[in-house]
Design a protein around this motif. Structure first.
Motif, PDB file in Angstrom:
ATOM      1  N   ARG A   6       9.475   7.658  21.865  1.00  0.00           N
ATOM      2  CA  ARG A   6      10.600   6.970  22.505  1.00  0.00           C
ATOM      3  C   ARG A   6      10.314   6.719  23.982  1.00  0.00           C
ATOM      4  N   TYR A   7       9.676   7.680  24.623  1.00  0.00           N
ATOM      5  CA  TYR A   7       9.337   7.521  26.038  1.00  0.00           C
ATOM      6  C   TYR A   7       8.354   6.370  26.226  1.00  0.00           C
ATOM      7  N   ARG A   8       7.355   6.299  25.376  1.00  0.00           N
ATOM      8  CA  ARG A   8       6.373   5.220  25.475  1.00  0.00           C
ATOM      9  C   ARG A   8       7.010   3.868  25.159  1.00  0.00           C
ATOM     10  N   GLN A   9       7.916   3.846  24.197  1.00  0.00           N
ATOM     11  CA  GLN A   9       8.593   2.602  23.839  1.00  0.00           C
ATOM     12  C   GLN A   9       9.451   2.099  24.998  1.00  0.00           C
ATOM     13  N   CYS A  10      10.161   3.019  25.655  1.00  0.00           N
ATOM     14  CA  CYS A  10      10.973   2.634  26.813  1.00  0.00           C
ATOM     15  C   CYS A  10      10.098   2.146  27.962  1.00  0.00           C
ATOM     16  N   GLY A  11       8.951   2.785  28.143  1.00  0.00           N
ATOM     17  CA  GLY A  11       8.025   2.334  29.182  1.00  0.00           C
ATOM     18  C   GLY A  11       7.491   0.944  28.900  1.00  0.00           C
ATOM     19  N   GLU A  12       7.181   0.676  27.641  1.00  0.00           N
ATOM     20  CA  GLU A  12       6.703  -0.659  27.269  1.00  0.00           C
ATOM     21  C   GLU A  12       7.789  -1.706  27.486  1.00  0.00           C
ATOM     22  N   TYR A  13       9.020  -1.339  27.155  1.00  0.00           N
ATOM     23  CA  TYR A  13      10.125  -2.280  27.375  1.00  0.00           C
ATOM     24  C   TYR A  13      10.304  -2.590  28.861  1.00  0.00           C
ATOM     25  N   ALA A  14      10.237  -1.559  29.698  1.00  0.00           N
ATOM     26  CA  ALA A  14      10.390  -1.759  31.138  1.00  0.00           C
ATOM     27  C   ALA A  14       9.283  -2.666  31.678  1.00  0.00           C
ATOM     28  N   ARG A  15       8.075  -2.509  31.121  1.00  0.00           N
ATOM     29  CA  ARG A  15       6.951  -3.336  31.576  1.00  0.00           C
ATOM     30  C   ARG A  15       7.101  -4.791  31.131  1.00  0.00           C
ATOM     31  N   LEU A  16       7.610  -4.999  29.926  1.00  0.00           N
ATOM     32  CA  LEU A  16       7.706  -6.355  29.374  1.00  0.00           C
ATOM     33  C   LEU A  16       9.045  -7.029  29.661  1.00  0.00           C
ATOM     34  N   ARG A  17       9.969  -6.312  30.256  1.00  0.00           N
ATOM     35  CA  ARG A  17      11.319  -6.856  30.440  1.00  0.00           C
ATOM     36  C   ARG A  17      11.355  -8.214  31.130  1.00  0.00           C
ATOM     37  N   PRO A  18      10.560  -8.450  32.189  1.00  0.00           N
ATOM     38  CA  PRO A  18      10.615  -9.784  32.825  1.00  0.00           C
ATOM     39  C   PRO A  18      10.205 -10.924  31.898  1.00  0.00           C
ATOM     40  N   THR A  19       9.465 -10.612  30.825  1.00  0.00           N
ATOM     41  CA  THR A  19       8.988 -11.662  29.921  1.00  0.00           C
ATOM     42  C   THR A  19       9.923 -11.872  28.725  1.00  0.00           C
ATOM     43  N   LEU A  20      10.968 -11.061  28.618  1.00  0.00           N
ATOM     44  CA  LEU A  20      11.881 -11.183  27.478  1.00  0.00           C
ATOM     45  C   LEU A  20      12.902 -12.269  27.778  1.00  0.00           C
ATOM     46  N   THR A  21      12.527 -13.493  27.492  1.00  0.00           N
ATOM     47  CA  THR A  21      13.335 -14.645  27.901  1.00  0.00           C
ATOM     48  C   THR A  21      13.963 -15.400  26.740  1.00  0.00           C
ATOM     49  N   THR A  22      13.655 -15.035  25.501  1.00  0.00           N
ATOM     50  CA  THR A  22      14.217 -15.751  24.355  1.00  0.00           C
ATOM     51  C   THR A  22      15.107 -14.824  23.534  1.00  0.00           C
ATOM     52  N   PRO A  23      16.140 -15.359  22.891  1.00  0.00           N
ATOM     53  CA  PRO A  23      17.022 -14.522  22.064  1.00  0.00           C
ATOM     54  C   PRO A  23      16.282 -13.818  20.935  1.00  0.00           C
ATOM     55  N   GLU A  24      15.252 -14.470  20.386  1.00  0.00           N
ATOM     56  CA  GLU A  24      14.512 -13.879  19.268  1.00  0.00           C
ATOM     57  C   GLU A  24      13.783 -12.611  19.692  1.00  0.00           C
ATOM     58  N   ILE A  25      13.106 -12.664  20.839  1.00  0.00           N
ATOM     59  CA  ILE A  25      12.369 -11.494  21.324  1.00  0.00           C
ATOM     60  C   ILE A  25      13.341 -10.371  21.693  1.00  0.00           C
ATOM     61  N   CYS A  26      14.455 -10.725  22.344  1.00  0.00           N
ATOM     62  CA  CYS A  26      15.454  -9.718  22.707  1.00  0.00           C
ATOM     63  C   CYS A  26      16.025  -9.058  21.459  1.00  0.00           C
ATOM     64  N   LYS A  27      16.225  -9.851  20.395  1.00  0.00           N
ATOM     65  CA  LYS A  27      16.750  -9.299  19.151  1.00  0.00           C
ATOM     66  C   LYS A  27      15.764  -8.300  18.540  1.00  0.00           C
ATOM     67  N   GLN A  28      14.470  -8.624  18.602  1.00  0.00           N
ATOM     68  CA  GLN A  28      13.461  -7.705  18.077  1.00  0.00           C
ATOM     69  C   GLN A  28      13.492  -6.374  18.809  1.00  0.00           C
ATOM     70  N   TRP A  29      13.620  -6.417  20.135  1.00  0.00           N
ATOM     71  CA  TRP A  29      13.662  -5.185  20.906  1.00  0.00           C
ATOM     72  C   TRP A  29      14.963  -4.415  20.657  1.00  0.00           C
ATOM     73  N   GLU A  30      16.035  -5.140  20.422  1.00  0.00           N
ATOM     74  CA  GLU A  30      17.295  -4.474  20.100  1.00  0.00           C
ATOM     75  C   GLU A  30      17.179  -3.703  18.784  1.00  0.00           C
ATOM     76  N   LEU A  31      16.533  -4.318  17.794  1.00  0.00           N
ATOM     77  CA  LEU A  31      16.347  -3.648  16.507  1.00  0.00           C
ATOM     78  C   LEU A  31      15.428  -2.428  16.649  1.00  0.00           C
ATOM     79  N   LYS A  32      14.390  -2.557  17.481  1.00  0.00           N
ATOM     80  CA  LYS A  32      13.515  -1.414  17.733  1.00  0.00           C
ATOM     81  C   LYS A  32      14.289  -0.269  18.370  1.00  0.00           C
ATOM     82  N   TYR A  33      15.112  -0.617  19.344  1.00  0.00           N
ATOM     83  CA  TYR A  33      15.907   0.415  20.007  1.00  0.00           C
ATOM     84  C   TYR A  33      16.878   1.055  19.022  1.00  0.00           C
ATOM     85  N   GLU A  34      17.542   0.231  18.219  1.00  0.00           N
ATOM     86  CA  GLU A  34      18.514   0.759  17.270  1.00  0.00           C
ATOM     87  C   GLU A  34      17.855   1.713  16.270  1.00  0.00           C
ATOM     88  N   ALA A  35      16.696   1.322  15.739  1.00  0.00           N
ATOM     89  CA  ALA A  35      16.009   2.169  14.765  1.00  0.00           C
ATOM     90  C   ALA A  35      15.543   3.476  15.399  1.00  0.00           C
TER      91      ALA A  35
END
Length: 204
Positions: A6-35
């Motif tokens: 979970r720590y590594r996943q959160c770190g990856e999200y923080a690193r990629l956050r500026p590039t999350l510009t489409t609803p599809e990509i944001c939805k994928q990360w939301e599902l990852k977080y939820e799971a």
């Protein structure tokens, strides 16, 4: 291992956050977080199942129960904007927790199991209330910006200079024609001026 993942996943999200510009990509990360969050809550619930259902260690029971309640409180603060995520985490946590309490067969644990259900309802209602307050704040902020833009457009299109003062007699609003008349920068103006300051400026 789960905490490290979970720590590594959160770190990856923080690193990629500026590039999350489409609803599809944001939805994928939301599902990852939820799971990931639901699985982590499930582990806590299974810990409670183990300590209450198969152990007589009071310290372990108090520790696991306290951890479960603390995690539940975290759900309110972190995830109130998503009803689905809130429900998935609550169910992942409390289904095994309640099962452990019922399995123990002890009176105090049966009473705890009974009160967990209204507690879950209260948590869910709290998240709904917070979500509604949050949405209302966003809508109010948007409406205020729209109104301010319309007010600014109306002032800018007036052919004459205009200024407004608050109850203390301090300048709070003016348009570009007034700024030209007073020979001040429209981008800075003289907010906080009194009428006397304006007269002194005109005389000078």
């Amino acid at each position: 291992a789960t905490a490290i993942f979970r720590y590594r996943q959160c770190g990856e999200y923080a690193r990629l956050r500026p590039t999350l510009t489409t609803p599809e990509i944001c939805k994928q990360w939301e599902l990852k977080y939820e799971a990931g969050a639901a699985f982590f809550m499930l582990l806590v619930g299974l810990l409670c199942f183990r300590t209450f259902g198969f152990s007589k260690d009071n310290f372990a029971q108090v520790l696991s129960g306290t951890m479960a309640i603390a995690m539940c409180m975290g759900v309110i603060g972190r995830n109130f904007t998503s009803p689905r995520i809130v429900k998935s985490q609550l169910l992942s946590l409390f289904i095994p927790f309640i099962a452990g309490l019922l399995l123990s067969g002890e009176t105090q644990h049966l009473i705890m199991a009974f009160f967990i259900l209204p507690f879950m309802t209260a948590v869910n209602q709290t998240t709904n209330t917070l979500r509604q307050l949050f949405l209302n704040a966003i809508l109010t902020s948007h409406e205020a910006r729209v109104l301010a833009n319309r007010f600014d457009a109306a002032l800018s299109n007036l052919p004459h200079g205009i200024s407004m003062f608050d109850e203390q007699g301090r300048l709070v609003v003016f348009n570009s024609r007034w700024a030209q008349f007073m020979n001040v920068d429209p981008g800075i103006g003289r907010f906080g001026w009194s009428l006397g300051d304006m007269i002194d400026e005109c005389i000078a």
